[in-house]
Every structure is written in C-alpha cells, then in structure tokens.
Design a protein around this motif. Sequence first.
Motif, PDB file in Angstrom:
ATOM      1  N   HIS A 106      -0.928  41.636  20.422  1.00  0.00           N
ATOM      2  CA  HIS A 106      -1.909  40.960  21.033  1.00  0.00           C
ATOM      3  C   HIS A 106      -3.164  41.139  21.598  1.00  0.00           C
ATOM      4  N   LEU A 107      -3.737  42.593  21.194  1.00  0.00           N
ATOM      5  CA  LEU A 107      -4.803  43.333  21.899  1.00  0.00           C
ATOM      6  C   LEU A 107      -5.015  43.574  20.449  1.00  0.00           C
ATOM      7  N   LEU A 108      -4.219  43.386  18.936  1.00  0.00           N
ATOM      8  CA  LEU A 108      -4.393  44.177  17.844  1.00  0.00           C
ATOM      9  C   LEU A 108      -5.516  42.820  17.034  1.00  0.00           C
ATOM     10  N   GLU A 109      -5.075  41.668  17.715  1.00  0.00           N
ATOM     11  CA  GLU A 109      -5.087  40.077  17.264  1.00  0.00           C
ATOM     12  C   GLU A 109      -6.693  40.127  18.242  1.00  0.00           C
ATOM     13  N   VAL A 110      -6.652  40.105  19.095  1.00  0.00           N
ATOM     14  CA  VAL A 110      -7.909  39.783  20.420  1.00  0.00           C
ATOM     15  C   VAL A 110      -9.606  41.019  19.898  1.00  0.00           C
ATOM     16  N   PHE A 111      -8.646  42.181  19.934  1.00  0.00           N
ATOM     17  CA  PHE A 111     -10.049  42.761  19.447  1.00  0.00           C
ATOM     18  C   PHE A 111     -10.519  42.654  17.620  1.00  0.00           C
ATOM     19  N   ASP A 112      -9.695  42.591  17.035  1.00  0.00           N
ATOM     20  CA  ASP A 112      -9.779  42.689  15.553  1.00  0.00           C
ATOM     21  C   ASP A 112     -11.024  40.845  15.080  1.00  0.00           C
ATOM     22  N   SER A 113     -10.435  40.050  15.946  1.00  0.00           N
ATOM     23  CA  SER A 113     -11.580  38.939  15.884  1.00  0.00           C
ATOM     24  C   SER A 113     -12.978  39.147  17.086  1.00  0.00           C
ATOM     25  N   LEU A 114     -12.827  40.679  18.016  1.00  0.00           N
ATOM     26  CA  LEU A 114     -14.176  40.767  18.551  1.00  0.00           C
ATOM     27  C   LEU A 114     -15.077  41.603  17.869  1.00  0.00           C
ATOM     28  N   VAL A 115     -14.192  42.723  17.110  1.00  0.00           N
ATOM     29  CA  VAL A 115     -15.317  43.291  16.414  1.00  0.00           C
ATOM     30  C   VAL A 115     -15.339  42.442  15.218  1.00  0.00           C
ATOM     31  N   ARG A 116     -14.868  42.011  13.975  1.00  0.00           N
ATOM     32  CA  ARG A 116     -15.252  41.365  13.023  1.00  0.00           C
ATOM     33  C   ARG A 116     -16.872  40.962  13.772  1.00  0.00           C
ATOM     34  N   LYS A 117     -16.737  39.571  14.728  1.00  0.00           N
ATOM     35  CA  LYS A 117     -17.717  39.058  15.500  1.00  0.00           C
ATOM     36  C   LYS A 117     -18.746  39.883  15.779  1.00  0.00           C
ATOM     37  N   ASN A 118     -18.830  41.116  16.210  1.00  0.00           N
ATOM     38  CA  ASN A 118     -19.980  41.993  16.793  1.00  0.00           C
ATOM     39  C   ASN A 118     -20.258  42.793  15.617  1.00  0.00           C
ATOM     40  N   SER A 119     -19.867  42.609  14.414  1.00  0.00           N
ATOM     41  CA  SER A 119     -19.805  43.857  13.421  1.00  0.00           C
ATOM     42  C   SER A 119     -20.598  42.655  12.159  1.00  0.00           C
ATOM     43  N   ASN A 120     -20.740  41.230  11.913  1.00  0.00           N
ATOM     44  CA  ASN A 120     -20.673  40.320  10.913  1.00  0.00           C
ATOM     45  C   ASN A 120     -19.674  40.676  10.207  1.00  0.00           C
ATOM     46  N   GLY A 121     -18.476  40.959  10.573  1.00  0.00           N
ATOM     47  CA  GLY A 121     -17.159  41.100   9.980  1.00  0.00           C
ATOM     48  C   GLY A 121     -17.573  41.885   8.425  1.00  0.00           C
ATOM     49  N   ARG A 122     -18.117  42.988   8.807  1.00  0.00           N
ATOM     50  CA  ARG A 122     -18.528  44.328   8.146  1.00  0.00           C
ATOM     51  C   ARG A 122     -16.856  45.171   8.296  1.00  0.00           C
ATOM     52  N   VAL A 123     -16.779  45.078   9.720  1.00  0.00           N
ATOM     53  CA  VAL A 123     -15.937  46.583   9.975  1.00  0.00           C
ATOM     54  C   VAL A 123     -14.935  44.910  10.364  1.00  0.00           C
ATOM     55  N   TRP A 124     -13.301  46.015  10.543  1.00  0.00           N
ATOM     56  CA  TRP A 124     -11.984  45.118  11.281  1.00  0.00           C
ATOM     57  C   TRP A 124     -11.313  45.882  11.784  1.00  0.00           C
ATOM     58  N   VAL A 125      -9.855  45.976  12.571  1.00  0.00           N
ATOM     59  CA  VAL A 125      -9.550  46.674  13.650  1.00  0.00           C
ATOM     60  C   VAL A 125      -7.886  46.852  13.031  1.00  0.00           C
ATOM     61  N   CYS A 126      -8.049  47.169  12.228  1.00  0.00           N
ATOM     62  CA  CYS A 126      -6.390  47.989  11.203  1.00  0.00           C
ATOM     63  C   CYS A 126      -5.417  48.797  11.860  1.00  0.00           C
ATOM     64  N   LYS A 127      -5.891  48.994  13.606  1.00  0.00           N
ATOM     65  CA  LYS A 127      -4.581  49.329  13.692  1.00  0.00           C
ATOM     66  C   LYS A 127      -4.859  50.030  15.064  1.00  0.00           C
ATOM     67  N   LEU A 128      -4.036  49.124  15.980  1.00  0.00           N
ATOM     68  CA  LEU A 128      -4.320  49.463  17.393  1.00  0.00           C
ATOM     69  C   LEU A 128      -2.283  50.059  18.141  1.00  0.00           C
ATOM     70  N   GLU A 129      -3.082  50.638  19.150  1.00  0.00           N
ATOM     71  CA  GLU A 129      -1.762  51.777  19.435  1.00  0.00           C
ATOM     72  C   GLU A 129      -2.371  51.705  20.842  1.00  0.00           C
ATOM     73  N   VAL A 130      -1.117  51.470  21.823  1.00  0.00           N
ATOM     74  CA  VAL A 130      -1.266  51.031  23.501  1.00  0.00           C
ATOM     75  C   VAL A 130       0.288  52.405  23.406  1.00  0.00           C
ATOM     76  N   SER A 131      -0.533  52.776  24.578  1.00  0.00           N
ATOM     77  CA  SER A 131       0.830  53.490  25.188  1.00  0.00           C
ATOM     78  C   SER A 131       1.118  53.618  26.852  1.00  0.00           C
ATOM     79  N   GLU A 132       2.084  53.462  26.883  1.00  0.00           N
ATOM     80  CA  GLU A 132       2.525  53.346  28.587  1.00  0.00           C
ATOM     81  C   GLU A 132       2.598  54.530  29.176  1.00  0.00           C
ATOM     82  N   ASP A 133       2.010  54.845  30.524  1.00  0.00           N
ATOM     83  CA  ASP A 133       2.345  56.323  30.782  1.00  0.00           C
ATOM     84  C   ASP A 133       2.373  57.471  29.585  1.00  0.00           C
TER      85      ASP A 133
END
Length: 145
Positions: A106-133
């Motif tokens: 979920h966070l990869l999808e949300v952050f990828d959308s935000l990053v693409r928007k804020n970079s005019n499509g130049r940058v994307w999120v290729c990996k997102l790791e979530v760590s629990e404790d």
Amino acid sequence: MITCTKKYFDIPFAHRQHLHDGHCSFVHGHNWDIFVTFACENLDENGFVVDFGKLKFLKEWIDLHLDHACVLASSDPLKDKLVSAAPEAWNVYEVDSCSCEGLARHLLEVFDSLVRKNSNGRVWVCKLEVSEDKKNSATAYGKNS
C-alpha cells in the motif's frame, strides 16, 4: 537506473489483523520504520536522484495518516463498531491489508504516486520496506524495478 534510499524511523501506530487466529487479532501497536528507495534514469542538476531535503511531503503524509494512528483493514467487521464507540479517540487509516506485507504494498503505491507527482515523473519509488519493531519486515517492489 540509479537509486537512493530515505529512511523514516520509529513511527508509532497500531493495527489489528482481524483474520489472524492468534493475538495479532487484537488491536496492538508497534514502532514502524519505512525505507523508501527512489529511482530515476537521469540525475537532477545537483547530481541527485532526489533531494532528501525536499521530501517533506512524504514526512507530512506519514505524520497525517500514520503517526499515532490505528491502521485497519477495510474488510474488518469490527472497524465501525470500534471507531463509533469513541470516535474522538481514533485516527483510523484504512488499507486493504494491514499486515506488514500489505502495508509495504500500500505505501509503495501511495508514495510512488506522490513522488512521481512531485518530480514531474522523473523519479519513482522502486522499492519500499516496512519494518515492525525492527524485528520483522516486508518489502514491495515497484513495476519499474
């Protein structure tokens, strides 16, 4: 392609895995870490994939939606009952799955959308790791990885 990673540490929020057959079915909290890996083909004028100082929009999103929140699955049959009992006590964020794996996706999808928007499509999120404790983690990979 070149990448860089930004790390967000110790984000306190709770979740409930309503389908789990053990203690994870109760509302419980963790300190979460989120590692976001950005990618691009062409560096910016400073030689950066992203300028870490200009990622405040991600921190603001985390603070608004996750910090001291309770993440619940949209399909949780007790979600409405829990929240309606004391609505002023909850900051609920709904996702399809609030497992570590579901949160990573979920966070990869949300952050990828935000990053693409804020970079005019130049940058994307290729990996997102979530760590629990800092004990358990899950990683989701983007389509451009």
